[in-house]
Design an enzyme around this catalytic site. Structure first.
Site, PDB file in Angstrom:
ATOM      1  N   HIS A 321      14.933   0.305  -1.350  1.00 56.85           N
ATOM      2  CA  HIS A 321      15.256  -0.345  -0.133  1.00 56.85           C
ATOM      3  C   HIS A 321      14.422   0.404   1.196  1.00 56.85           C
ATOM      4  O   HIS A 321      14.377   0.520   2.107  1.00 56.85           O
ATOM      5  CB  HIS A 321      15.865  -0.811   0.359  1.00 56.85           C
ATOM      6  CG  HIS A 321      15.710  -2.442  -0.242  1.00 56.85           C
ATOM      7  ND1 HIS A 321      16.489  -2.631  -1.362  1.00 56.85           N
ATOM      8  CD2 HIS A 321      14.972  -4.227   0.521  1.00 56.85           C
ATOM      9  CE1 HIS A 321      16.012  -4.182  -1.746  1.00 56.85           C
ATOM     10  NE2 HIS A 321      15.928  -4.755  -1.408  1.00 56.85           N
ATOM     11  N   GLY A 322      15.025   1.837   0.412  1.00 50.51           N
ATOM     12  CA  GLY A 322      15.181   3.280   1.441  1.00 50.51           C
ATOM     13  C   GLY A 322      15.696   4.265   1.520  1.00 50.51           C
ATOM     14  O   GLY A 322      17.229   4.279   0.583  1.00 50.51           O
TER      15      GLY A 322
END
Length: 472
Positions: A321-322
């Site tokens: 996700h990041g």
């Protein structure tokens, strides 16, 4: 380019639909391929060349895997998977890794080291996973490789799912890509209401909650009230933003005769975190299950290995996700909760559904604070304010944003996500299913079509707000 942008709504979508209707059925994949690359080039600019290079590598790898003897296929698939992951690692994680190295070197008195800063290609996590599923499916013999390069470009670059999913695995759509004989008018009639409903969720609900969440998370010293308002606003925002995008993507796919996988099933009505991950971003959960968890051994090999595999999957989910410590901790938090539920049996039990639904919702809200916060210290301030009373006054800018219809909106959002799953509060929110009564489907589709002009006006009149998952 965002599905909610005027450029897409009033120019791009009519153009691609018109082209697909005018040209013969067999031209569908070509139309989608050309328009999809143009769609990506508008937002991704020069990164369209990176996308094309990866498409070429994985297309060639698929052909090689299909043609080579069994003993040599493994080398090709390993090399291709490593190449795909290397591109993802460089573009998405080089900055994060170099920052961590620089911090460690500085703390050890070794001086500053260079920090890498690269622009992130839009949707790189999604199209990397599409490439990986393709070469692995071909290697496993689940599906033969695609021979037609135009069809392969359509699969990877198809604009409905290119930049934010759903993650469409190769074997789920291979037959559909080779079958263009559809009733195009019926496809449009089925897909447009789903698209319109998703557009309404995005521009009327998610984008109305976004300023409230932004203001609360920007507060340097949030009160308990401000922290809870911000956390709940973001909980509603991310759900209606991403599920709205998924509805729009699925609806767009339907318009072109393609059935993309569902992505949500009332996640905030889950009675455990295990149940939440069966309902939230379902295409990602299935991908990690089939291409990481099961190959690692799944729940075979004893308790320790099962917990190890869950930990690896959810740490990877966080990083997917990041590239930030907040995402790593968020993934570890959910992984720990799943391990606890598996150890206690709560993940497979349906007893005490009401209280457990509320507890699960609160745990998910705490997790979203980690997910949304700009840094770990900022997340710590929000979480501390939420669990320890630190004043009940609402920050002035948050109070202004809460005035008027936004208070009612927040109540409606929470009510719609916490009520038990019925077709009214469930299937309407997350997309009608085939087993929904005909009269219900027709009624809801009619309402969605009626909301479409309002959503379009809001999209044109409002401030442009990209989808949250575009950053992944």
């Amino acid at each position: 380019m965002s599905f909610a942008a005027p450029l897409f709504l009033w120019y791009f979508l009519p153009a691609v639909l018109l082209a697909s209707w005018i040209l013969p059925h067999r031209a569908r994949n070509g139309v989608l391929a050309v328009f999809s690359l143009g769609f990506y080039a508008v937002g991704g600019k020069e990164f369209v060349l990176l996308l094309l290079a990866l498409i070429a590598v994985n297309y060639a790898a698929g052909l090689a895997i299909g043609a080579l003897p069994l003993r040599r296929r493994k080398a090709v698939v390993v090399a291709t998977v490593l190449a795909d992951l290397a591109v993802l690692a460089v573009w998405k994680y080089a900055g994060f890794a170099s920052t961590a190295v620089s911090s460690i070197a500085s703390s050890l008195g070794l001086g500053d080291t260079r920090v890498v800063s690269l622009a992130l290609p839009i949707g790189i996590s999604f199209f990397t996973f599409h490439h990986l599923s393709y070469v692995v499916d071909v290697y496993r013999g689940v599906r033969p490789p695609m021979r037609n390069p135009l069809t392969f470009v359509t699969y990877i670059a198809m604009f409905p799912q290119l930049v934010a999913g759903p993650i469409v695995r190769y074997h789920e759509i291979a037959d559909q890509l080779n079958d263009a004989r559809r009733d195009r008018l019926a496809d449009f009639a089925e897909g447009f209401p789903r698209f319109a409903w998703g557009l309404f969720k995005k521009v009327a609900i998610a984008d109305s909650l976004a300023p409230i969440a932004d203001a609360a998370f920007a507060s340097p010293d949030p009160s308990t009230s401000t922290a809870w308002i911000g956390a709940l606003a973001y909980t509603g925002q991310i759900y209606f933003d991403f599920s709205g995008y998924s509805d729009m993507a699925i609806g767009l796919g339907m318009m072109f005769g393609l059935r993309l996988p569902e992505n949500f099933a009332r996640p905030y009505s889950a009675i455990s975190v295990t149940d939440f991950w069966r309902r939230w971003h379902q295409s990602l959960s299935r991908w990690f299950r089939d291409y990481l968890y099961v190959p690692l051994g799944g729940n075979r090999g004893g308790t320790f290995r099962t917990y190890r595999n869950l930990s690896i999957v959810f740490l990877t989910t966080g990083l997917w996700h990041g590239a930030a410590w907040t995402f790593v901790i968020w993934g570890a938090f959910h992984g720990l909760l799943l391990i606890i539920e598996r150890a206690t049996g709560l993940g497979s039990s349906d007893r005490w559904a009401g209280p457990r639904r509320a507890i699960t919702f609160l745990l998910v809200v705490f997790g979203w604070v980690l997910f949304r916060a700009e840094s770990l210290p900022a997340a710590g301030r929000m979480l501390q304010a939420m669990v320890t009373p630190e004043g009940w006054s609402i920050a002035p800018d948050v109070a202004v944003l809460l005035s008027g219809h936004r208070i009612l909106l927040l109540v409606l959002v929470l009510a719609s996500t916490l009520l038990p799953a019925t077709w009214v509060t469930g299937r309407v929110i997350d997309g009608l299913q085939d087993n929904t009564p005909v009269w219900a489907r027709r009624s809801v589709r009619g309402i969605a079509v009626a909301l479409a002009p309002y959503a379009g006006i809001v999209a044109v009149a409002g401030t442009f707000s990209p989808f949250l998952y575009f950053q992944f």
